[in-house]
Write an enzyme that holds these catalytic residues in place. Structure first.
Site, PDB file in Angstrom:
ATOM      1  N   CYS A  56     -64.539  34.034  32.234  1.00 44.54           N
ATOM      2  CA  CYS A  56     -64.792  34.091  33.673  1.00 44.54           C
ATOM      3  C   CYS A  56     -63.476  34.061  34.446  1.00 44.54           C
ATOM      4  CB  CYS A  56     -65.687  32.940  34.076  1.00 44.54           C
ATOM      5  SG  CYS A  56     -67.292  33.126  33.343  1.00 44.54           S
ATOM      6  N   GLU A  57     -62.687  35.097  34.283  1.00 47.46           N
ATOM      7  CA  GLU A  57     -61.394  35.237  34.967  1.00 47.46           C
ATOM      8  C   GLU A  57     -61.167  36.719  35.156  1.00 47.46           C
ATOM      9  OE1 GLU A  57     -58.805  32.921  35.574  1.00 47.46           O
ATOM     10  OE2 GLU A  57     -59.907  31.220  34.725  1.00 47.46           O
ATOM     11  N   ARG A  61     -51.632  36.031  26.006  1.00 46.89           N
ATOM     12  CA  ARG A  61     -50.349  36.618  26.384  1.00 46.89           C
ATOM     13  C   ARG A  61     -50.425  37.631  27.538  1.00 46.89           C
ATOM     14  NH1 ARG A  61     -47.143  39.002  23.767  1.00 46.89           N
ATOM     15  NH2 ARG A  61     -45.267  37.860  24.332  1.00 46.89           N
ATOM     16  N   GLU A 102     -34.041  30.893  13.141  1.00 41.41           N
ATOM     17  CA  GLU A 102     -35.417  30.376  13.255  1.00 41.41           C
ATOM     18  C   GLU A 102     -36.373  31.435  13.791  1.00 41.41           C
ATOM     19  OE1 GLU A 102     -34.757  25.685  14.490  1.00 41.41           O
ATOM     20  OE2 GLU A 102     -35.048  27.177  16.036  1.00 41.41           O
ATOM     21  N   PRO A 103     -36.586  32.528  13.078  1.00 38.60           N
ATOM     22  CA  PRO A 103     -37.499  33.545  13.602  1.00 38.60           C
ATOM     23  C   PRO A 103     -38.961  33.145  13.450  1.00 38.60           C
ATOM     24  CG  PRO A 103     -36.651  34.207  11.451  1.00 38.60           C
ATOM     25  CD  PRO A 103     -36.045  32.861  11.750  1.00 38.60           C
ATOM     26  N   GLY A 104     -39.757  33.477  14.436  1.00 42.68           N
ATOM     27  CA  GLY A 104     -41.201  33.253  14.345  1.00 42.68           C
ATOM     28  C   GLY A 104     -41.905  34.584  14.505  1.00 42.68           C
ATOM     29  N   ARG A 105     -41.842  35.103  15.746  1.00 41.54           N
ATOM     30  CA  ARG A 105     -42.526  36.347  16.087  1.00 41.54           C
ATOM     31  C   ARG A 105     -42.181  37.503  15.151  1.00 41.54           C
ATOM     32  NH1 ARG A 105     -43.801  37.399  21.587  1.00 41.54           N
ATOM     33  NH2 ARG A 105     -42.162  35.901  22.106  1.00 41.54           N
ATOM     34  N   TYR A 136     -48.246  34.063  18.355  1.00 35.79           N
ATOM     35  CA  TYR A 136     -48.668  33.409  19.599  1.00 35.79           C
ATOM     36  C   TYR A 136     -50.035  33.881  20.084  1.00 35.79           C
ATOM     37  CZ  TYR A 136     -43.727  32.259  19.340  1.00 35.79           C
ATOM     38  OH  TYR A 136     -42.503  31.832  18.898  1.00 35.79           O
TER      39      TYR A 136
HETATM   40  N1  LLP Z   1     -36.689  28.260  17.725  1.00 39.68           N
HETATM   41  C1  LLP Z   1     -36.953  27.615  18.860  1.00 39.68           C
HETATM   42  C2  LLP Z   1     -36.244  26.382  19.156  1.00 39.68           C
HETATM   43  C3  LLP Z   1     -37.908  28.132  19.762  1.00 39.68           C
HETATM   44  O1  LLP Z   1     -38.140  27.478  20.883  1.00 39.68           O
HETATM   45  C4  LLP Z   1     -38.599  29.312  19.439  1.00 39.68           C
HETATM   46  C5  LLP Z   1     -39.608  29.859  20.351  1.00 39.68           C
HETATM   47  C6  LLP Z   1     -38.311  29.955  18.220  1.00 39.68           C
HETATM   48  C7  LLP Z   1     -37.333  29.401  17.393  1.00 39.68           C
HETATM   49  C8  LLP Z   1     -39.007  31.208  17.766  1.00 39.68           C
HETATM   50  O2  LLP Z   1     -38.857  32.265  18.633  1.00 39.68           O
HETATM   51  P1  LLP Z   1     -39.397  33.718  18.178  1.00 39.68           P
HETATM   52  O3  LLP Z   1     -38.602  34.176  17.008  1.00 39.68           O
HETATM   53  O4  LLP Z   1     -40.825  33.565  17.828  1.00 39.68           O
HETATM   54  O5  LLP Z   1     -39.204  34.548  19.393  1.00 39.68           O
HETATM   55  N2  LLP Z   1     -45.469  31.841  23.565  1.00 39.68           N
HETATM   56  C9  LLP Z   1     -44.410  32.764  23.870  1.00 39.68           C
HETATM   57  C10 LLP Z   1     -43.187  32.527  23.036  1.00 39.68           C
HETATM   58  C11 LLP Z   1     -42.632  31.133  23.175  1.00 39.68           C
HETATM   59  C12 LLP Z   1     -41.444  30.937  22.278  1.00 39.68           C
HETATM   60  C13 LLP Z   1     -40.998  29.547  22.313  1.00 39.68           C
HETATM   61  N3  LLP Z   1     -39.935  29.266  21.411  1.00 39.68           N
HETATM   62  C14 LLP Z   1     -44.935  34.185  23.690  1.00 39.68           C
HETATM   63  O6  LLP Z   1     -46.096  34.363  23.341  1.00 39.68           O
HETATM   64  O7  LLP Z   1     -44.208  35.139  23.933  1.00 39.68           O
END
Ligand code: LLP
Length: 431
Positions: A355-356, A324, A284-287, A384
């Protein structure tokens, strides 16, 4: 190359960033479609095509606009959503239900109802009460749903505390304690309303070491074996989460295969020893899909040179479009997009307009001497940034533009003041 310098200006996926800033205004999120598609090609080469019976579910929380989810659909990937809003976005672009997976530690009744009615591929159950709610909805709607259990494997990961999730003291997942986990598994197996198909973990985000994924996998495989032994039940799918780190400044980004090859080797070896077919494996990649594909463009306003202390360069965005740095002390780098051919002989701190005092985007960076009206580009803001944007100080959320080989496409319009007031009401007795 997605970055080029032409005539002293930064070009991104063939587009002049200074012209983009003029055309759409700033702050502006810009995404390179070429970069996103290259990342997806890497996922195909290193994982999907290399190992059969695998899936990639893009974690929409990293960046989840309609156009992005449409792109993910067209690329044939699955999507991981974590709220009714993300699910609704996927549904609204016609994302096929069977390729949607629903995560989240506190899914609301209405959210689960929407998911079950749409017929999502899997609900990743995060706690034992959730199973009962799901069963209730299935009974009412007459629909059966696939579920997985998200577990807390009890491993630590080397990242910011706010984005580590695999350790036992976590609001996410079901603890693997004997008296908690196995009764929950038994309930799921016996339930007439759900198909229990597998187990899920996610150990943390922005990781550069495969140790926590591998450690969590060992824990998971142990429990998969236990479930087989105790209930004669075969787990058919395991989901290893996301978390693969990217480059913000000088981090050594690893190829995806650095994570996936040893994980797949271990899974294959384990099942070979048992003489069994291995289950479906999902990541499950996002970033790592969108992070480096995004940049943010800002215009310089006030410059405050505090003699012997620091030179503050204020831009027209800040923590509202990129929380971030303030939230995780995240480090970024950037350039002055219209001064690419000049020497970096000034040291400045790029700050936002909120204002921070903590509204600092980049501390102490070397750039050519900045002037009001310059266009600043901050790199690697694709994950993000937009998805965590806020209206703090009633700043409108910036527009989003996709670029590819010299063409630009507006995919999210800039919020207007009217947009921000749309849901506000002044009671008539006040008028
Ligand atoms: N799967 C699950 C269940 C997750 O909780 C997450 C991220 C991902 C996949 C995707 O993770 P990634 O591949 O994007 O690292 N807002 C924070 C990151 C929070 C991530 C939460 N869960 C930031 O800006 O670093």
């Amino acid at each position: 190359m997605i970055y080029e310098e032409k005539g002293g200006r930064l070009h991104f996926d063939g587009c002049d960033t200074v012209s983009l800033a003029k055309k759409y205004g700033t702050p502006l999120y810009v995404y390179s479609l070429t970069d996103i598609q290259n990342r997806i090609a890497e996922l195909r080469d290193d994982f999907l095509d290399k190992y059969d019976n695998t899936r990639v579910a893009y974690a929409a929380k990293a960046f989840s606009t309609s156009a992005m989810l449409k792109l993910i659909d067209k690329e044939g990937l699955s999507v991981d959503v974590v709220s009714g809003g993300e699910l609704y976005t996927a549904i609204s672009v016609g994302f096929p239900a069977e390729r949607i997976e629903f995560n989240g530690n506190n899914k609301l009744y209405e959210e689960l109802l929407l998911a079950i009615e749409y017929g999502v591929g899997r609900i990743i159950v995060d706690g034992i009460e959730e199973l009962q709610i799901i069963e209730g909805i299935c009974e009412v709607t007459g629909k059966k749903t696939n579920i997985m259990y998200r577990v807390t494997p009890g491993v630590k990961s080397e990242t910011h505390e706010y984005i580590t999730t695999g350790k036992k003291d976590s609001k996410f997942g079901i603890p693997l304690d004997e008296e908690v986990f196995y009764p929950a598994v038994e309930d799921a197996i016996r339930s007439p309303w759900v198909n229990f198909i597998g187990l899920h973990f996610h150990v943390g985000s922005q990781l550069f070491d495969n140790g926590s994924h591998l450690g969590a996998l060992d824990v998971l495989l142990h429990h998969v074996d236990e479930i087989r032994n105790r209930f004669s039940f075969e787990i058919r799918e395991i989901n290893l989460g996301g978390g693969f780190g990217i480059r913000y400044t000088d981090e050594p980004r690893r190829p995806l295969s650095y994570f996936t090859d040893p994980l797949m080797d271990r899974i294959k070896g384990h099942y070979k020893e048992l003489g069994l077919d291995r289950p479906t494996v999902v990541i499950e990649p996002g970033r790592s899909i969108v992070g480096e594909a995004g940049i943010t463009l800002y215009t310089v306003g006030n410059i405050k040179d505090i003699e012997g202390v620091r030179k503050y360069v204020s831009v027209d965005g800040g923590m509202t479009d990129n929380i971030r740095p303030a939230l995780y002390q995240a480090r970024y780098t950037g350039v002055i997009a219209n001064k690419m051919d000049l020497g970096k002989d000034d040291k400045v701190t790029i700050c936002g307009k909120c204002c921070e005092s903590g509204d600092i985007l980049i501390k102490d960076i070397n750039v050519p001497s900045p002037e009001s009206g310059d266009v600043i580009c901050v790199f690697s803001t694709g994950a993000y940034g937009h998805s965590m944007a806020s209206n703090y100080n009633k700043n409108p959320i910036p527009a989003v533009v996709f670029v590819k080989e010299g063409k630009d496409y507006l995919v999210v319009k800039r919020q207007t003041y009217q947009d921000m007031l749309r849901n506000e009401i002044v009671p008539s007795w006040m008028i």
